[in-house]
Motif scaffolding. Structure first.
Motif, PDB file in Angstrom:
ATOM      1  N   TRP A  54      -4.107   1.010  -2.244  1.00 31.97           N
ATOM      2  CA  TRP A  54      -3.677  -0.375  -2.328  1.00 31.97           C
ATOM      3  C   TRP A  54      -3.034  -0.644  -3.688  1.00 31.97           C
TER       4      TRP A  54
ATOM      5  N   LEU B 286      -1.056  -7.602  -3.874  1.00 34.74           N
ATOM      6  CA  LEU B 286      -1.175  -8.580  -2.788  1.00 34.74           C
ATOM      7  C   LEU B 286      -0.763  -9.938  -3.323  1.00 34.74           C
TER       8      LEU B 286
ATOM      9  N   LEU C  87      -4.229   6.654   1.472  1.00 35.98           N
ATOM     10  CA  LEU C  87      -3.662   5.340   1.205  1.00 35.98           C
ATOM     11  C   LEU C  87      -4.200   4.796  -0.113  1.00 35.98           C
TER      12      LEU C  87
ATOM     13  N   TYR D 224       4.221   1.050   1.980  1.00 31.02           N
ATOM     14  CA  TYR D 224       4.076   0.141   3.113  1.00 31.02           C
ATOM     15  C   TYR D 224       3.837  -1.287   2.624  1.00 31.02           C
TER      16      TYR D 224
ATOM     17  N   GLY E 204      -8.522 -15.021   5.911  1.00 32.48           N
ATOM     18  CA  GLY E 204      -9.800 -15.365   6.517  1.00 32.48           C
ATOM     19  C   GLY E 204     -10.603 -14.150   6.936  1.00 32.48           C
ATOM     20  N   ASP E 205      -9.919 -13.136   7.433  1.00 34.36           N
ATOM     21  CA  ASP E 205     -10.582 -11.927   7.896  1.00 34.36           C
ATOM     22  C   ASP E 205     -10.533 -10.801   6.865  1.00 34.36           C
ATOM     23  N   TYR E 206      -9.897 -11.054   5.738  1.00 39.65           N
ATOM     24  CA  TYR E 206      -9.826 -10.061   4.669  1.00 39.65           C
ATOM     25  C   TYR E 206      -9.327  -8.720   5.197  1.00 39.65           C
ATOM     26  N   VAL E 207      -8.193  -8.751   5.864  1.00 41.35           N
ATOM     27  CA  VAL E 207      -7.712  -7.528   6.489  1.00 41.35           C
ATOM     28  C   VAL E 207      -6.192  -7.450   6.453  1.00 41.35           C
ATOM     29  N   PHE E 208      -5.689  -6.217   6.331  1.00 40.44           N
ATOM     30  CA  PHE E 208      -4.268  -5.944   6.490  1.00 40.44           C
ATOM     31  C   PHE E 208      -4.065  -5.602   7.960  1.00 40.44           C
ATOM     32  N   ASP E 209      -3.592  -6.559   8.737  1.00 41.93           N
ATOM     33  CA  ASP E 209      -3.606  -6.380  10.185  1.00 41.93           C
ATOM     34  C   ASP E 209      -2.282  -5.949  10.797  1.00 41.93           C
TER      35      ASP E 209
ATOM     36  N   HIS F  78      -1.441  -9.827   5.462  1.00 37.85           N
ATOM     37  CA  HIS F  78      -2.849  -9.943   5.118  1.00 37.85           C
ATOM     38  C   HIS F  78      -3.400 -11.262   5.637  1.00 37.85           C
TER      39      HIS F  78
ATOM     40  N   ILE G  81       0.872  -1.171   0.000  1.00 38.61           N
ATOM     41  CA  ILE G  81       0.000   0.000   0.000  1.00 38.61           C
ATOM     42  C   ILE G  81       0.914   1.227   0.000  1.00 38.61           C
TER      43      ILE G  81
ATOM     44  N   ARG H 278      -2.719 -10.454  -6.843  1.00 39.67           N
ATOM     45  CA  ARG H 278      -3.731  -9.481  -7.206  1.00 39.67           C
ATOM     46  C   ARG H 278      -3.090  -8.108  -7.333  1.00 39.67           C
TER      47      ARG H 278
ATOM     48  N   TRP I  97       1.368  -3.828   9.816  1.00 36.11           N
ATOM     49  CA  TRP I  97       1.998  -2.994   8.807  1.00 36.11           C
ATOM     50  C   TRP I  97       3.459  -2.737   9.146  1.00 36.11           C
TER      51      TRP I  97
END
Lengths: 111, 120
Positions: free
Chosen positions: B49, B52, B47, B96, B103-108, B100, B39, B60, B110
């Motif tokens: 994206w 990935l 930000l 950055y 399962g939670d579809y999140v960038f948790d 990722h 990102i 992607r 960084w």
């Protein structure tokens, strides 16, 4: 121009509650309950505050909450504290082609 | 404890190719459900994206930058590399990398980010 629309700025006094909106379309926010919210202090990396619309990661204060209605997601911060002053960004999954879109960011000022 | 750190040039010339490396620890990119994304954030702006890569090598890309981006992984080195061709001054930004969770579809998690300036 960002894919998701956020207000440029919001403000509130300590102890008050504020809500930041994040408006997308039926292709992103409206189709998936996969909105995340990030807090970013100046010069720092974003920090995850909310994911899957309303879930809080471990360690994030329960003063932060998320919700969604139609194509709009919202972040609510209750009991505002000075340390909450930061930029906030929403992010949504947008399908396998577009994949991820961010909002334009909202600057929160604690008065 | 998951940590990520970006590295690469701080200054590139217009038309050059940028190569950034994300070195991480605390997880493996061979583990099902794991990904690493990139990102960026231009100074004072939002930000955006970029790309990935997943544990299974599924990749992607941002549709608007897809023609210029390549993301690869080296599982043995715990590294993910992003290349961006034909750099332009508008690509000046802090880049950055982020863990990722599929399962939670999140960038948790960084990294700290690395500022790349495009200038002649």
């Amino acid at each position: 121009q960002s894919a998701l629309t956020q207000p440029a700025s919001v403000s509130g006094s300590p102890g008050q509650s504020i809500t930041i909106s994040c408006t997308g379309t039926s292709s992103d926010v409206g189709s998936y309950n996969l909105v995340s919210w990030y807090q970013q202090h100046p010069g720092k990396a974003p920090k995850l505050m909310i994911y899957e619309g309303s879930k809080r990661p471990s360690g994030v204060s329960n003063r932060f909450s998320g919700s969604k209605s139609g194509n709009t997601a919202s972040l609510t911060i209750s009991g505002l504290q000075a340390e909450d002053e930061a930029d906030y960004y929403c992010c949504s999954y947008a399908g396998s082609s577009t994949t991820w879109v961010f909002g334009g960011g909202t600057k929160l000022t604690v008065l | 404890q998951i940590t990520l750190k970006e590295s690469g040039p701080t200054l590139v010339k217009p038309t050059q190719t940028l190569t950034l490396t994300c070195t991480f620890s605390g997880f493996s990119l061979s583990t099902s459900g794991v990904g690493v994304g990139w990102i960026r954030q231009p100074p004072g702006k939002a930000l955006e994206w970029l790309a990935l890569i997943y544990w299974d090598d599924d990749k992607r890309y941002s549709p608007s930058l897809k023609s210029r981006l390549t993301i690869t992984k080296d599982t043995s080195k715990n590294q993910v590399v992003l290349t961006m061709t034909n750099m332009d001054p508008v690509d000046t930004a802090t880049y950055y990398c982020a863990h990722h969770d599929y399962g939670d579809y999140v960038f948790d998690y960084w990294g700290q980010g690395t500022l790349v300036t495009v200038s002649s």
